[in-house]
Scaffold this motif. Structure first.
Motif, PDB file in Angstrom:
ATOM      1  N   ARG A   1      28.229  -6.583 -10.250  1.00 37.58           N
ATOM      2  CA  ARG A   1      28.443  -5.413  -9.415  1.00 37.58           C
ATOM      3  C   ARG A   1      28.687  -5.839  -7.975  1.00 37.58           C
ATOM      4  NH1 ARG A   1      23.324  -1.787 -11.605  1.00 37.58           N
ATOM      5  NH2 ARG A   1      24.000  -1.651 -13.792  1.00 37.58           N
ATOM      6  N   GLN A   2      27.847  -6.731  -7.519  1.00 34.66           N
ATOM      7  CA  GLN A   2      27.972  -7.254  -6.158  1.00 34.66           C
ATOM      8  C   GLN A   2      27.225  -8.570  -6.071  1.00 34.66           C
ATOM      9  OE1 GLN A   2      25.851  -4.854  -3.247  1.00 34.66           O
ATOM     10  NE2 GLN A   2      24.432  -4.094  -4.801  1.00 34.66           N
ATOM     11  N   ILE A   3      27.541  -9.332  -5.064  1.00 32.73           N
ATOM     12  CA  ILE A   3      26.810 -10.559  -4.763  1.00 32.73           C
ATOM     13  C   ILE A   3      26.266 -10.417  -3.358  1.00 32.73           C
ATOM     14  CG2 ILE A   3      26.992 -13.047  -4.380  1.00 32.73           C
ATOM     15  CD1 ILE A   3      29.197 -13.065  -6.525  1.00 32.73           C
ATOM     16  N   ARG A   4      24.975 -10.512  -3.236  1.00 31.93           N
ATOM     17  CA  ARG A   4      24.335 -10.366  -1.926  1.00 31.93           C
ATOM     18  C   ARG A   4      23.442 -11.569  -1.663  1.00 31.93           C
ATOM     19  NH1 ARG A   4      21.451  -4.835  -0.679  1.00 31.93           N
ATOM     20  NH2 ARG A   4      21.192  -6.034   1.260  1.00 31.93           N
ATOM     21  N   GLN A   5      23.341 -11.880  -0.404  1.00 32.78           N
ATOM     22  CA  GLN A   5      22.485 -12.992   0.024  1.00 32.78           C
ATOM     23  C   GLN A   5      21.288 -12.433   0.762  1.00 32.78           C
ATOM     24  OE1 GLN A   5      24.349 -16.626   1.583  1.00 32.78           O
ATOM     25  NE2 GLN A   5      23.104 -16.356   3.425  1.00 32.78           N
ATOM     26  N   TYR A   6      20.128 -13.012   0.487  1.00 33.20           N
ATOM     27  CA  TYR A   6      18.897 -12.588   1.138  1.00 33.20           C
ATOM     28  C   TYR A   6      18.264 -13.791   1.832  1.00 33.20           C
ATOM     29  CZ  TYR A   6      19.376  -8.549  -1.971  1.00 33.20           C
ATOM     30  OH  TYR A   6      19.840  -7.436  -2.635  1.00 33.20           O
ATOM     31  N   ASP A   7      17.635 -13.536   2.975  1.00 37.32           N
ATOM     32  CA  ASP A   7      16.939 -14.575   3.727  1.00 37.32           C
ATOM     33  C   ASP A   7      15.436 -14.357   3.624  1.00 37.32           C
ATOM     34  OD1 ASP A   7      19.447 -15.357   4.414  1.00 37.32           O
ATOM     35  OD2 ASP A   7      19.258 -14.949   6.561  1.00 37.32           O
ATOM     36  N   TYR A   8      14.699 -15.470   3.462  1.00 39.65           N
ATOM     37  CA  TYR A   8      13.246 -15.415   3.340  1.00 39.65           C
ATOM     38  C   TYR A   8      12.628 -16.467   4.257  1.00 39.65           C
ATOM     39  CZ  TYR A   8      14.542 -12.886  -0.881  1.00 39.65           C
ATOM     40  OH  TYR A   8      15.103 -11.993  -1.764  1.00 39.65           O
ATOM     41  N   PRO A   9      11.449 -16.166   4.820  1.00 40.36           N
ATOM     42  CA  PRO A   9      10.797 -17.153   5.694  1.00 40.36           C
ATOM     43  C   PRO A   9      10.462 -18.432   4.940  1.00 40.36           C
ATOM     44  CG  PRO A   9       9.772 -14.980   5.918  1.00 40.36           C
ATOM     45  CD  PRO A   9      10.677 -14.905   4.732  1.00 40.36           C
ATOM     46  N   LEU A  10      10.617 -19.560   5.624  1.00 41.42           N
ATOM     47  CA  LEU A  10      10.307 -20.868   5.050  1.00 41.42           C
ATOM     48  C   LEU A  10       9.408 -21.618   6.021  1.00 41.42           C
ATOM     49  CD1 LEU A  10      10.916 -22.935   2.726  1.00 41.42           C
ATOM     50  CD2 LEU A  10      12.728 -23.828   4.208  1.00 41.42           C
ATOM     51  N   GLU A  11       8.108 -21.643   5.727  1.00 41.14           N
ATOM     52  CA  GLU A  11       7.170 -22.386   6.560  1.00 41.14           C
ATOM     53  C   GLU A  11       7.293 -23.881   6.277  1.00 41.14           C
ATOM     54  OE1 GLU A  11       3.116 -21.096   6.298  1.00 41.14           O
ATOM     55  OE2 GLU A  11       3.726 -19.083   5.671  1.00 41.14           O
ATOM     56  N   PRO A  12       6.962 -24.736   7.253  1.00 39.09           N
ATOM     57  CA  PRO A  12       6.945 -26.175   6.982  1.00 39.09           C
ATOM     58  C   PRO A  12       6.021 -26.494   5.816  1.00 39.09           C
ATOM     59  CG  PRO A  12       6.786 -25.757   9.339  1.00 39.09           C
ATOM     60  CD  PRO A  12       6.663 -24.429   8.664  1.00 39.09           C
ATOM     61  N   GLY A  13       6.498 -27.332   4.906  1.00 40.75           N
ATOM     62  CA  GLY A  13       5.692 -27.713   3.759  1.00 40.75           C
ATOM     63  C   GLY A  13       5.763 -26.756   2.579  1.00 40.75           C
ATOM     64  N   SER A  14       6.544 -25.673   2.708  1.00 35.35           N
ATOM     65  CA  SER A  14       6.675 -24.727   1.595  1.00 35.35           C
ATOM     66  C   SER A  14       7.497 -25.344   0.471  1.00 35.35           C
ATOM     67  CB  SER A  14       7.349 -23.438   2.069  1.00 35.35           C
ATOM     68  OG  SER A  14       6.551 -22.746   2.999  1.00 35.35           O
ATOM     69  N   ALA A  15       7.289 -24.826  -0.732  1.00 37.13           N
ATOM     70  CA  ALA A  15       8.066 -25.245  -1.896  1.00 37.13           C
ATOM     71  C   ALA A  15       8.879 -24.068  -2.408  1.00 37.13           C
ATOM     72  CB  ALA A  15       7.149 -25.759  -2.998  1.00 37.13           C
ATOM     73  N   VAL A  16      10.146 -24.315  -2.712  1.00 40.32           N
ATOM     74  CA  VAL A  16      11.016 -23.310  -3.313  1.00 40.32           C
ATOM     75  C   VAL A  16      11.160 -23.662  -4.787  1.00 40.32           C
ATOM     76  CG1 VAL A  16      13.327 -22.303  -3.324  1.00 40.32           C
ATOM     77  CG2 VAL A  16      12.240 -22.896  -1.153  1.00 40.32           C
ATOM     78  N   VAL A  17      10.784 -22.719  -5.658  1.00 42.41           N
ATOM     79  CA  VAL A  17      10.812 -22.933  -7.101  1.00 42.41           C
ATOM     80  C   VAL A  17      11.788 -21.933  -7.724  1.00 42.41           C
ATOM     81  CG1 VAL A  17       9.464 -22.977  -9.233  1.00 42.41           C
ATOM     82  CG2 VAL A  17       8.414 -23.711  -7.070  1.00 42.41           C
TER      83      VAL A  17
END
Length: 338
Positions: free
Chosen positions: A273-289
């Motif tokens: 339907r659509q492609i959207r981009q979202y931004d999220y806070p990233l603290e130092p030392g965070s892990a993205v899974v």
């Protein structure tokens, strides 16, 4: 063996290690991989020792022990990685277990010191009652910089290949990861995800939404895939994320707080339907899974003391062990920046 592009890990071979004969097969397979990538004899000997110790420990001390053996590539060289996973009994004092000669009936103590010495890089995490994850790498010319992202995939039980795949890249300073889940199972699902990986690695530098748009166009000749792309920007302190379909993305802060990321409905290559981009806070030392729907969101970092500080590959393997389901392909990729 064909060369593996930078940013992509070989899917490798899984072994269920319950008998000495399987441990011997792991060692022989590791030695064969070393020969195929041109590893010097001295390093091949080191790899043989590591493979024998890791597999032997699973036979002697582990419960439901499995081992992944694969080729890895970074900094212009190819190496071999061994990942061992078991579901009990775990170790309360991992550091003490590194001492030569230390062994109890309830630990994997034998050989951990040898694994650490003979490998170029290793990482281990263990929780009593949950089990142990060991990752070790042997490289021909010494270890490259520690990986900022890594992943693990496992096929549906009975299937020879996984329809899940992942990749990572640094494109003009943009550190990005991809998780792809090819529609269905088997060879056609794997082909869709392999095409997604190829397009991702060759795509011009762009933000995640632009890359997902490109992937959607390029996968129209395949079965299609659920997929997502995340970009970690430590300087701006944000994760930029865009996804189509059932890919789960989560940001884990160092203290364990979690924030889910949004993937929109669709199938890359066929429906959107659509492609959207979202931004999220990233603290130092965070892990993205990020993971496919063959992995459930039922694991809690609080149950794994210290896990979020370990390497991406150990974190990914732990999540796959405890949250992966056997009725589907399963894949996890983890990224962390300083």
């Amino acid at each position: 063996m064909a060369s593996i592009p930078e940013g992509l890990l070989d899917g490798g071979a899984w072994f269920r290690v319950e008998a000495a004969a399987t441990a011997s097969a792991v060692r022989r397979t590791a030695e064969r991989l070393a020969v195929e990538i041109g590893m010097p004899e001295r390093k091949t000997a080191d790899l043989s020792i590591v493979a024998a110790e890791v597999a032997g420990n699973l036979v002697k001390h582990a419960d439901q022990g499995v081992l992944l053996l694969r080729t890895v590539r970074a900094a212009g060289q190819a190496g071999v990685e061994i990942i061992a996973v078991d579901s009990g009994p775990g170790m309360a004092d991992l550091a003490r277990s590194f001492g030569d000669g230390h062994s109890t009936a309830g630990t994997l103590g034998i050989g951990l010191g040898s694994i650490s010495r003979q490998s170029d890089w290793c990482d281990m995490h263990s929780v009593p009652g949950k089990g142990t994850v060991v990752a070790a790498q042997v490289w021909p010319d010494g270890p490259p910089e520690p990986a900022w992202a890594a992943g693990v995939t496992r096929p549906l039980t009975g299937e020879p290949v996984s329809g899940d795949a992942f990749a990572l890249r640094d494109a003009d300073g943009r550190r990005q990861i991809l998780m792809s889940d090819g529609l269905g199972h088997g060879g056609l699902a794997a082909a869709a995800s392999h095409e997604a990986v190829r397009v991702f690695l060759e795509a011009p530098a762009d933000q995640p939404s632009g890359i997902v748009e490109l992937l959607h166009r390029k996968l129209n000749h395949t079965r299609g895939a659920a997929l997502a792309v995340a970009e970690l920007d430590a300087e701006a302190g944000v994760v930029r994320y865009a996804g189509l379909g059932n890919i789960s993305g989560t940001v884990f802060a160092p203290g364990g707080a979690r924030r889910g990321m949004v993937s929109l409905p669709g199938i890359a290559g066929h429906q959107r339907r659509q492609i959207r981009q979202y931004d999220y806070p990233l603290e130092p030392g965070s892990a993205v899974v990020m993971h496919s729907d063959g992995v459930v969101d039922r694991w809690n970092p609080a149950d794994y003391p210290g896990l979020l500080t370990h390497s991406p590959v150990v974190l990914a393997a732990t999540v796959l062990r405890d949250a992966g389901v056997r009725r589907d392909d399963a894949g996890v990729i983890v990224a962390r920046l300083p």
